[in-house]
Design an enzyme around this catalytic site. Structure first.
Site, PDB file in Angstrom:
ATOM      1  N   GLU A  76      -4.902   2.376  -4.047  1.00  0.00           N
ATOM      2  CA  GLU A  76      -3.446   2.497  -4.015  1.00  0.00           C
ATOM      3  C   GLU A  76      -2.811   1.230  -3.443  1.00  0.00           C
ATOM      4  O   GLU A  76      -1.708   1.232  -2.959  1.00  0.00           O
ATOM      5  CB  GLU A  76      -3.033   3.725  -3.188  1.00  0.00           C
ATOM      6  CG  GLU A  76      -3.275   3.627  -1.682  1.00  0.00           C
ATOM      7  CD  GLU A  76      -4.647   4.137  -1.243  1.00  0.00           C
ATOM      8  OE1 GLU A  76      -5.606   4.031  -2.023  1.00  0.00           O
ATOM      9  OE2 GLU A  76      -4.743   4.623  -0.109  1.00  0.00           O
ATOM     10  N   ASN A 112      -2.144  12.783  -3.604  1.00  0.00           N
ATOM     11  CA  ASN A 112      -3.123  13.299  -4.567  1.00  0.00           C
ATOM     12  C   ASN A 112      -3.495  14.743  -4.247  1.00  0.00           C
ATOM     13  O   ASN A 112      -3.620  15.578  -5.145  1.00  0.00           O
ATOM     14  CB  ASN A 112      -4.395  12.434  -4.548  1.00  0.00           C
ATOM     15  CG  ASN A 112      -4.345  11.324  -5.582  1.00  0.00           C
ATOM     16  OD1 ASN A 112      -3.633  11.435  -6.589  1.00  0.00           O
ATOM     17  ND2 ASN A 112      -5.068  10.254  -5.342  1.00  0.00           N
ATOM     18  N   ASP A 132       0.847  -1.183   0.000  1.00  0.00           N
ATOM     19  CA  ASP A 132       0.000   0.000   0.000  1.00  0.00           C
ATOM     20  C   ASP A 132       0.892   1.246   0.000  1.00  0.00           C
ATOM     21  O   ASP A 132       1.853   1.338   0.759  1.00  0.00           O
ATOM     22  CB  ASP A 132      -0.899  -0.020   1.246  1.00  0.00           C
ATOM     23  CG  ASP A 132      -1.982   1.037   1.180  1.00  0.00           C
ATOM     24  OD1 ASP A 132      -3.095   0.692   0.737  1.00  0.00           O
ATOM     25  OD2 ASP A 132      -1.717   2.187   1.567  1.00  0.00           O
ATOM     26  N   HIS A 189      -4.591  14.736  -9.081  1.00  0.00           N
ATOM     27  CA  HIS A 189      -4.904  13.350  -9.483  1.00  0.00           C
ATOM     28  C   HIS A 189      -4.131  12.857 -10.704  1.00  0.00           C
ATOM     29  O   HIS A 189      -3.726  11.689 -10.727  1.00  0.00           O
ATOM     30  CB  HIS A 189      -6.409  13.190  -9.674  1.00  0.00           C
ATOM     31  CG  HIS A 189      -7.145  13.105  -8.373  1.00  0.00           C
ATOM     32  ND1 HIS A 189      -7.262  11.930  -7.667  1.00  0.00           N
ATOM     33  CD2 HIS A 189      -7.747  14.059  -7.618  1.00  0.00           C
ATOM     34  CE1 HIS A 189      -7.920  12.162  -6.550  1.00  0.00           C
ATOM     35  NE2 HIS A 189      -8.234  13.452  -6.495  1.00  0.00           N
ATOM     36  N   ASP A 228      -2.152   9.421 -10.701  1.00  0.00           N
ATOM     37  CA  ASP A 228      -2.307   8.320 -11.666  1.00  0.00           C
ATOM     38  C   ASP A 228      -0.950   7.853 -12.181  1.00  0.00           C
ATOM     39  O   ASP A 228      -0.690   6.667 -12.325  1.00  0.00           O
ATOM     40  CB  ASP A 228      -3.171   8.776 -12.852  1.00  0.00           C
ATOM     41  CG  ASP A 228      -4.643   8.902 -12.463  1.00  0.00           C
ATOM     42  OD1 ASP A 228      -4.997   8.459 -11.343  1.00  0.00           O
ATOM     43  OD2 ASP A 228      -5.422   9.443 -13.271  1.00  0.00           O
TER      44      ASP A 228
END
Ligand SMILES: [Mg+2]
Length: 326
Positions: A227, A192, A184, A197, A201
């Site tokens: 994530e 973010n 994780d 964002h 990504d």
């Protein structure tokens, strides 16, 4: 298009040949059913068959049956020529697989019309099978796409579930264990929030690539959730999997990805590791067969995932950027 003519009477053969000259069909002549069958077996470019009923060696009915019994990808359209004596048997002909019949003596114009109808059927059949093939290919593509995560281009949750099913089946059956690593991204929400964002990504893609770089060819990485990534390692024990997890952790840290929202200004991963356990057998020092006899159930994949998840939680709780194993 080729048309195979099976007819034992020379005069009828000549007449048929003459009639077909008015069409674009190319006649291939056989003097009895046996010869017709040999020709059909030797070449695959004959879709249209015009056969007499009564012939030496092999009659028309047997020929029709043989054509229908063979495994052919493409359909063969069969017209039977019937003399008065065989016309009342025509039901047998249709039952055997004939598509149409023409009575003897025949009118050439009627024969040509029926042949044309056959050509139409074959054309429709070709168009259909072409469409069918397109659909099959499309379907194959969709099956693949349904298992790929669009963002990271690695396997998605569905692919992970299927892989786990396979691993679990092999483990339970052959005692071939496996391990999983849950990874994780630390403080991804802050990442973010800080960078936006689109950059988030990009990070997901980068982590997916980094994970793949650290694995053996038999190991597989999946995007488990937002994530979170899952790595499945066939025939790997807890010690081996922990080493791999540590390699992954170090590789991500080594990338020195800036993360202003984290404690260290660097982006890191937390990882939880668990390996499948053949419970009963291990505790009692038994072989899997002995364990099975005494109905000691091996561990289920859901429990392995749960333990890896708990280990991941522990890694987060104890300060992140670390590996914990179950
Ligand atoms: Mg005959």
């Amino acid at each position: 298009m080729n048309i195979l003519i099976a007819e034992d009477e020379k005069s009828v053969r000549m007449m048929l040949k003459a009639a077909l000259r008015k069409t674009k069909l190319k006649p291939i002549i056989a003097c009895d059913g046996r010869e017709a069958w040999d020709i059909l077996c030797a070449r695959d470019d004959i879709r249209l068959v015009l056969t007499d009923w009564m012939m030496p060696e092999m009659d028309g009915l047997s020929l029709v049956k043989k054509i229908r019994e063979r495994k052919s990808e493409k359909y063969t359209y069969i017209i039977m020529l019937t003399a008065l004596a065989t016309r009342h048997n025509m039901l047998d002909g249709f039952a055997a697989g004939a598509d149409d019949y023409v009575s003897k003596p025949f009118h050439i114009s009627e024969l040509l019309v029926r042949i044309r109808a056959g050509e139409r059927v074959l054309k429709l059949e070709d168009a259909l099978s072409e469409k069918n093939e397109e659909l099959t290919n499309l379907n194959k593509k969709l099956v693949g796409l349904a298992r790929v995560d669009a963002l990271s281009q690695i396997g998605n949750r569905l692919a992970f579930n299927e892989e786990m099913e396979k691993r679990q089946a092999e483990a339970a059956r052959y005692n071939r264990g496996y391990a999983i690593i849950m990874c994780d991204i630390d403080r991804f929400k802050q990442y973010n929030d800080t960078y936006g964002h689109p950059v988030g990504d990009k990070l997901i893609r980068l982590i997916a690539t980094t994970l793949k770089e650290q694995l053996r060819s038999t190991d597989q990485v999946f995007r488990y959730g937002g994530e979170e990534f899952a790595v499945v390692l066939p025939e790997q024990d807890i010690e081996g999997a922990t080493v791999v997890a540590e390699k992954i952790r170090a590789a991500v840290e080594g990338k020195q990805i800036e993360h202003k929202g984290s404690d260290t200004d660097t982006l890191t991963l937390s990882l939880g590791v668990a390996a499948w356990q053949n419970y009963g057998a291990q505790e009692r020092n038994q072989t899997p067969e002995q364990a099975q006899e005494q109905e000691c159930e091996p561990e289920q994949s859901e429990d392995v995932i749960k333990r890896a998840d708990n280990a991941l939680y522990e890694a987060k709780q104890s300060g992140r950027n670390r590996v914990c194993n179950a």
